[in-house]
Design an enzyme around this catalytic site. Structure first.
Site, short mmCIF file in Angstrom:
data_model
loop_
_atom_site.label_atom_id
_atom_site.label_comp_id
_atom_site.label_asym_id
_atom_site.label_seq_id
_atom_site.Cartn_x
_atom_site.Cartn_y
_atom_site.Cartn_z
N CYS A 73 0.84 -1.20 0.00
CA CYS A 73 0.00 0.00 0.00
C CYS A 73 0.87 1.25 0.00
CB CYS A 73 -0.91 0.00 1.23
SG CYS A 73 -1.88 1.51 1.42
N CYS A 79 -0.89 5.89 7.08
CA CYS A 79 -2.03 5.25 7.74
C CYS A 79 -1.58 4.53 9.01
CB CYS A 79 -2.66 4.25 6.77
SG CYS A 79 -4.02 3.30 7.46
N CYS A 82 -1.31 -0.40 9.32
CA CYS A 82 -0.35 -1.46 8.97
C CYS A 82 1.05 -1.04 9.37
CB CYS A 82 -0.39 -1.75 7.47
SG CYS A 82 -1.92 -2.49 6.92
N CYS A 165 -8.21 -0.52 0.28
CA CYS A 165 -7.31 -1.01 1.33
C CYS A 165 -6.90 -2.45 1.02
CB CYS A 165 -8.00 -0.95 2.69
SG CYS A 165 -7.07 -1.72 4.03
N GLN A 317 -15.28 -11.51 15.03
CA GLN A 317 -13.87 -11.44 14.67
C GLN A 317 -13.71 -11.04 13.20
OE1 GLN A 317 -11.14 -11.72 16.42
NE2 GLN A 317 -11.56 -12.95 18.24
N TYR A 346 -16.92 -13.19 28.83
CA TYR A 346 -16.76 -12.19 27.75
C TYR A 346 -17.14 -12.85 26.43
CZ TYR A 346 -13.67 -10.47 31.50
OH TYR A 346 -13.14 -10.09 32.71
N GLU A 367 -21.76 -11.84 29.11
CA GLU A 367 -21.33 -10.68 28.31
C GLU A 367 -22.06 -9.44 28.84
OE1 GLU A 367 -19.84 -8.03 26.21
OE2 GLU A 367 -19.10 -10.01 25.66
N ASP A 416 -12.11 -14.80 27.07
CA ASP A 416 -11.63 -14.05 25.90
C ASP A 416 -11.90 -12.58 26.18
OD1 ASP A 416 -10.80 -13.13 23.46
OD2 ASP A 416 -12.42 -14.04 22.31
N CYS A 443 -5.99 -10.98 23.28
CA CYS A 443 -5.59 -10.09 22.18
C CYS A 443 -4.52 -9.11 22.64
CB CYS A 443 -6.80 -9.34 21.62
SG CYS A 443 -7.67 -8.34 22.84
#
Length: 487
Positions: A73, A79, A82, A165, A317, A346, A367, A416, A443
């Site tokens: 890109c 940006c 990335c 993108c 996801q 979660y 949740e 999670d 994450c």
């Protein structure tokens, strides 16, 4: 020597930082250099200085690293999406594995040899481009007053005009151009953050990779779009390039607040359904004798899948192909035989819960977002799953109540959590419930390491850790961990 802003220095990049920046030293002074790759020799311009370290950006690559590749890109340096696109994919995977390893040692306090023993090879992507099933594009005007949409430049709210993108799907470009054409022809103004005026704020596009179903949602600073029939005509007549792709939902999200939150709470359907459906396959995890870029395991389709109904506000996801691997790994780590009671904390719209329910006796999901729980219950219904129950609330409040007051226990707990990790009270209750196994999907490896240390001190042993590349070209990485109760 004392350095100051705008100084130019030559520096060898010897390491990679937490956020993917290159790290090098000039006469003992550490510099974090944006857009540099480990192994580069660069001319760097200093942007900010502290007493013992500073920040810089690449002005010129003098000698490129063997890990440096040509970015796909042309906007990648501007940006914020990335950060490590100029790094070869193999080196990206090594960086992510090292990042998790170092956090387990530095924050978790685990011995290096122990970490190397429990960590398994990272699971990479077969195709590290065009993997995102969701994108949110801000709408605005350029300096000449021309309508544009694209992405925010890193750490700013300046829009880079880019409808193509490299992480998104090709049809996003055609949809964005159709919306901009509708706005131009019908004199629909873009929202201006500074003045709070204008109408269209964002364009949300979601695509079901398995179903081919596409959703478009416009976020507006008002109650209604003008000439809605013209927008519907523009979008429904797009050639999506494949008979398998089909637009099924056009909606509007009302957000009249001056806020950085993208979506409004009120949504109305303009055309078609208020949701798309997509499915995630349950994969069998198989050991492989030789290791490759994709790790040391294979994933074999079992023919079993779970279907999900996804609304504009649903958490789902963004990388469905890797999500199949992520959830199948979590299911494999859980070691279910059909006799277990499992808690999924979660749980979102029930993505992991419904995977677990296929193999467990009973699953309970928790949740905090009411709409997500409604979606989870609906997803259980459309899949014919009757052994999953869902509760609205904070995991740290629902879990103690169900355990202490109702005596609902757990053989296995799956968590999670968001980036901030698990709440302290939630961890305390997990330890009090004493499940045989805990599967932690993370994450953020920093909060993961912190929470694993607490669980280890509370009587659990880390047995397996495996990273999975869910977000190629960025610094983010998912991790799945298995903990077992110590005898």
């Amino acid at each position: 020597m004392e350095y100051k802003k705008n100084d130019l220095v030559e520096v060898e990049i010897e390491d990679i930082g937490h956020d993917g920046e290159g790290i090098g030293k000039v006469e003992g002074y550490t510099l974090f250099v944006k857009d540099a790759v480990i192994g580069d020799h660069v001319l760097a311009g200093i942007t900010k200085t502290k007493k013992n370290y500073g920040y810089a950006r690449v002005e010129k690559v003098l000698t490129p690293s063997p890990f440096r590749v040509e970015p796909k890109c042309r906007f990648y340096r501007q940006c914020g999406g990335c950060q490590i696109q100029a790094m070869s994919y193999g080196r990206q995977l090594a960086f992510k594995q090292d990042k998790v390893r170092n956090n387990l040692i530095r924050i978790g306090g685990y011995d290096e040899n122990f970490v190397d023993f429990v960590m398994e090879p990272i699971v990479g992507m077969e195709e590290p481009w065009h993997y995102r099933n969701k994108a949110q594009y801000p709408v605005g005007c350029d300096k000449n007053g021309r309508l544009i949409t694209g992405f925010y430049a890193g750490r700013t709210h300046d829009i880079i005009a880019n409808t193509d993108c490299a992480l998104g799907v090709p049809e996003n470009q055609w949809i964005l151009e159709a919306v901009l054409n509708y706005m131009q022809e019908n004199k629909v103004a873009a929202y201006d953050e500074k003045t709070g005026k204008g109408l269209v704020r964002h364009i949300l596009i979601r695509t079901g990779f398995a179903s081919g179903e596409i959703m478009v949602c416009l976020v507006i600073n008002g109650k209604k779009l003008p000439a809605e029939d013209k927008l519907i005509e523009k979008l429904t007549t797009i050639d999506l390039g494949s008979p398998e792709k089909k637009l099924v939902s056009i909606s509007v999200s009302i957000n009249t607040r001056q806020t950085n939150v993208i979506m409004g709470e009120k949504i109305y359907t303009l055309w078609g359904r208020g949701y798309i459906e997509d499915s995630i396959r349950i994969l069998e995890v198989q050991e492989r004798e030789t290791e490759s870029a994709a790790g040391d395991i294979d994933f074999k389709a079992t023919g079993d899948a779970v279907t999900f109904r996804i609304s504009p506000l649903s958490f789902y996801q963004v990388n469905p192909k890797q999500t199949e691997k992520l959830y199948s790994l979590a299911l494999s780590y859980a070691g279910l035989t059909g006799e277990e009671t499992v808690w999924d904390l979660y749980c979102g719209i029930g993505t992991i819960s419904l995977f677990l329910a296929k193999k467990a006796k009973q699953v309970y999901g928790v949740e905090i977002i009411p709409q997500a729980i409604q979606d989870a219950k609906e997803n259980a219904r459309i899949n014919g799953i009757t052994n999953a129950e869902f509760y609205v609330g904070k995991a740290e409040e629902v879990l103690p109540e169900k355990y202490e007051k109702e005596g609902i226990y757990a053989d296995v707990i799956v968590v999670d959590p968001p980036r901030k990790g698990c709440d302290e009270k939630c961890l305390e209750t997990m330890l009090a419930m004493r499940p045989k196994r805990i599967v932690y999907v993370s994450c953020d490896s920093a909060t993961l390491a912190r929470d694993l240390r607490i669980l280890s001190e509370g009587g659990y042993e880390v047995k397996r850790v495996r990273c999975l590349d869910q977000f190629s070209q960025s610094v983010h990485v998912e991790t799945v961990c298995l903990l077992s109760k110590k005898p």
